[in-house]
Design a protein around this motif. Structure first.
Motif, PDB file in Angstrom:
ATOM      1  N   GLU A 291     -63.677  44.472  36.618  1.00 52.18           N
ATOM      2  CA  GLU A 291     -63.130  45.663  35.968  1.00 52.18           C
ATOM      3  C   GLU A 291     -61.605  45.626  36.004  1.00 52.18           C
ATOM      4  O   GLU A 291     -61.000  45.362  37.037  1.00 52.18           O
ATOM      5  CB  GLU A 291     -63.649  46.910  36.702  1.00 52.18           C
ATOM      6  N   GLY A 292     -60.972  45.855  34.862  1.00 48.59           N
ATOM      7  CA  GLY A 292     -59.523  45.865  34.789  1.00 48.59           C
ATOM      8  C   GLY A 292     -58.883  44.507  34.628  1.00 48.59           C
ATOM      9  O   GLY A 292     -57.704  44.416  34.289  1.00 48.59           O
ATOM     10  N   LEU A 293     -59.653  43.435  34.861  1.00 54.22           N
ATOM     11  CA  LEU A 293     -59.091  42.081  34.805  1.00 54.22           C
ATOM     12  C   LEU A 293     -59.657  41.245  33.664  1.00 54.22           C
ATOM     13  O   LEU A 293     -59.097  40.195  33.342  1.00 54.22           O
ATOM     14  CB  LEU A 293     -59.319  41.343  36.130  1.00 54.22           C
ATOM     15  N   GLY A 294     -60.774  41.647  33.092  1.00 54.06           N
ATOM     16  CA  GLY A 294     -61.337  40.901  31.978  1.00 54.06           C
ATOM     17  C   GLY A 294     -62.566  40.094  32.354  1.00 54.06           C
ATOM     18  O   GLY A 294     -63.284  40.419  33.304  1.00 54.06           O
ATOM     19  N   THR A 295     -62.781  39.012  31.618  1.00 52.36           N
ATOM     20  CA  THR A 295     -63.962  38.167  31.772  1.00 52.36           C
ATOM     21  C   THR A 295     -63.574  36.701  31.617  1.00 52.36           C
ATOM     22  O   THR A 295     -62.748  36.366  30.763  1.00 52.36           O
ATOM     23  CB  THR A 295     -65.019  38.515  30.710  1.00 52.36           C
ATOM     24  N   ILE A 296     -64.152  35.831  32.454  1.00 50.78           N
ATOM     25  CA  ILE A 296     -64.011  34.392  32.283  1.00 50.78           C
ATOM     26  C   ILE A 296     -65.396  33.796  32.119  1.00 50.78           C
ATOM     27  O   ILE A 296     -66.376  34.314  32.666  1.00 50.78           O
ATOM     28  CB  ILE A 296     -63.265  33.712  33.456  1.00 50.78           C
ATOM     29  N   SER A 297     -65.477  32.706  31.367  1.00 52.42           N
ATOM     30  CA  SER A 297     -66.771  32.077  31.118  1.00 52.42           C
ATOM     31  C   SER A 297     -66.577  30.578  30.925  1.00 52.42           C
ATOM     32  O   SER A 297     -65.637  30.151  30.256  1.00 52.42           O
ATOM     33  CB  SER A 297     -67.417  32.694  29.876  1.00 52.42           C
ATOM     34  N   ASN A 298     -67.457  29.782  31.539  1.00 51.11           N
ATOM     35  CA  ASN A 298     -67.409  28.327  31.421  1.00 51.11           C
ATOM     36  C   ASN A 298     -68.826  27.777  31.354  1.00 51.11           C
ATOM     37  O   ASN A 298     -69.732  28.324  31.980  1.00 51.11           O
ATOM     38  CB  ASN A 298     -66.695  27.688  32.611  1.00 51.11           C
ATOM     39  N   ARG A 299     -68.980  26.680  30.629  1.00 49.33           N
ATOM     40  CA  ARG A 299     -70.281  26.031  30.489  1.00 49.33           C
ATOM     41  C   ARG A 299     -70.286  24.703  31.228  1.00 49.33           C
ATOM     42  O   ARG A 299     -69.296  23.965  31.205  1.00 49.33           O
ATOM     43  CB  ARG A 299     -70.613  25.809  29.015  1.00 49.33           C
ATOM     44  N   ILE A 300     -71.395  24.401  31.894  1.00 49.46           N
ATOM     45  CA  ILE A 300     -71.567  23.124  32.582  1.00 49.46           C
ATOM     46  C   ILE A 300     -71.992  22.074  31.563  1.00 49.46           C
ATOM     47  O   ILE A 300     -72.927  22.294  30.792  1.00 49.46           O
ATOM     48  CB  ILE A 300     -72.618  23.230  33.708  1.00 49.46           C
ATOM     49  N   VAL A 301     -71.278  20.938  31.574  1.00 47.73           N
ATOM     50  CA  VAL A 301     -71.607  19.853  30.649  1.00 47.73           C
ATOM     51  C   VAL A 301     -71.911  18.584  31.458  1.00 47.73           C
ATOM     52  O   VAL A 301     -71.788  18.560  32.685  1.00 47.73           O
ATOM     53  CB  VAL A 301     -70.456  19.603  29.648  1.00 47.73           C
ATOM     54  N   GLU A 302     -72.296  17.535  30.762  1.00 48.68           N
ATOM     55  CA  GLU A 302     -72.668  16.280  31.403  1.00 48.68           C
ATOM     56  C   GLU A 302     -71.524  15.724  32.249  1.00 48.68           C
ATOM     57  O   GLU A 302     -70.342  15.936  31.954  1.00 48.68           O
ATOM     58  CB  GLU A 302     -73.065  15.243  30.348  1.00 48.68           C
TER      59      GLU A 302
END
Length: 322
Positions: A291-302
């Protein structure tokens, strides 16, 4: 002040932007965020106003870069429930060590491993237990040493979400030697999506803490939640400890360590070692929201690394020295 980001423009050049109303506003001259925050207030205010007249890019369309490039990174362990959970399957009585309560312990991290939100995370070689850690990072504003508590807030530039990716099986083997983790943790750390200045969080303040809801999801399913107010030390106290008889640099990261339920390993430990939620696999996407800081997102790859290994140790001493 504001929320400031670094993002990649259509020409491949990294720009500095101000985040407002769900859009990135390009700041003229693209100053580094710390230079902007450490510059004269009137210059920063003028650039903020001028940014509002510049290109406005929806944040969902942005390719983010890392907000700052730290020269040093310290990862603390300030959430009591997390360490209590982790100790359930470790040697000893299963309780939190008395030493943990004495001071905010930390370990050093690899500043070259920092990646932005949206970056792919290659599966590290030789691990079967890839995990994440839901954290918040404080970015230090000035290069300081021996900071007293009454001055600590002056040296906080802002905050980001932080994911300390961890290969738990490799980490576990390393820590049996008597040192902290090394190859189990030095391959990737996500920092972002932008830097939020402290004044932006005043509405969430409770004493010397911030009441920010935190969550982590795998492939859209929430698997852990906590609140930042549950830190056992404040960010100011973390800086006091880190800077005692030591330099802490401008742009350095002081991260909280894992929130309760912020890692699969805590769930495994509380279940007696059973992998009640499977380790991360190629194709999984990990999303963290604070909350208040946003969102981060990453995908695992080979796996990308060829996985070169050093040979086993040479035995150079006789039994009389061992």
């Amino acid at each position: 002040m504001a929320q400031y980001a670094r993002f990649v423009g259509p020409n491949g050049v990294v720009h500095t932007g101000r985040v407002q109303h769900g859009k990135l506003q390009d700041i003229p001259g693209d100053p580094e965020i710390l230079d902007l925050l450490n510059g004269p207030d009137d210059v920063r205010r003028d650039l903020d106003v001028r940014a509002g007249r510049q290109q406005k890019l929806p944040i969902e369309e942005a390719v983010f870069a890392v907000p700052v490039h730290p020269r040093g990174m310290r990862d603390f362990l300030v959430f009591e429930a997390h360490i209590a959970g982790m100790k359930k399957t470790e040697p000893g009585d299963g309780g939190v060590p008395a030493q943990w309560y004495e001071a905010p312990a930390f370990l050093f991290m690899n500043p070259w491993s920092v990646v932005p939100t949206g970056a792919d995370i290659p599966m590290p070689p030789f691990t079967q237990k890839l995990d994440f850690e839901l954290e918040v990072a404080m970015i230090v504003k000035h290069t300081v040493r021996d900071v007293p508590i009454e001055e600590a807030s002056e040296h906080i530039a802002g905050f980001c979400i932080f994911n300390d990716w961890s290969a738990r099986d490799i980490q576990g083997n390393e820590m049996r030697i008597g040192l902290g983790p090394s190859k189990g943790k030095d391959f990737a750390n996500t920092l972002g999506p932008w830097l939020t200045t402290p004044d932006e969080l005043e509405q969430y303040r409770e004493g010397d803490r911030y009441a920010l809801d935190m969550s982590v999801a795998i492939n859209g399913e929430v698997v852990g939640t906590d609140n930042l107010r549950n830190m056992s030390w404040s960010f100011e106290e973390m800086l006091v400890h880190a800077s005692r008889d030591a330099w802490v640099g401008a742009g350095d990261v002081l991260a909280t360590g894992t929130a309760s339920q912020g890692a699969l390993s805590e769930r495994w430990a509380r279940a007696g070692g059973e992998l009640v939620i499977p380790p991360l696999q190629v194709g999984d996407e990990v999303t963290m929201t604070v909350e208040g800081l946003g969102t981060i997102s990453n995908r695992i790859v080979e796996t990308a690394s060829p996985g070169h290994k050093a040979p086993p140790a040479r035995r150079t001493y006789g039994p009389d020295r061992l």
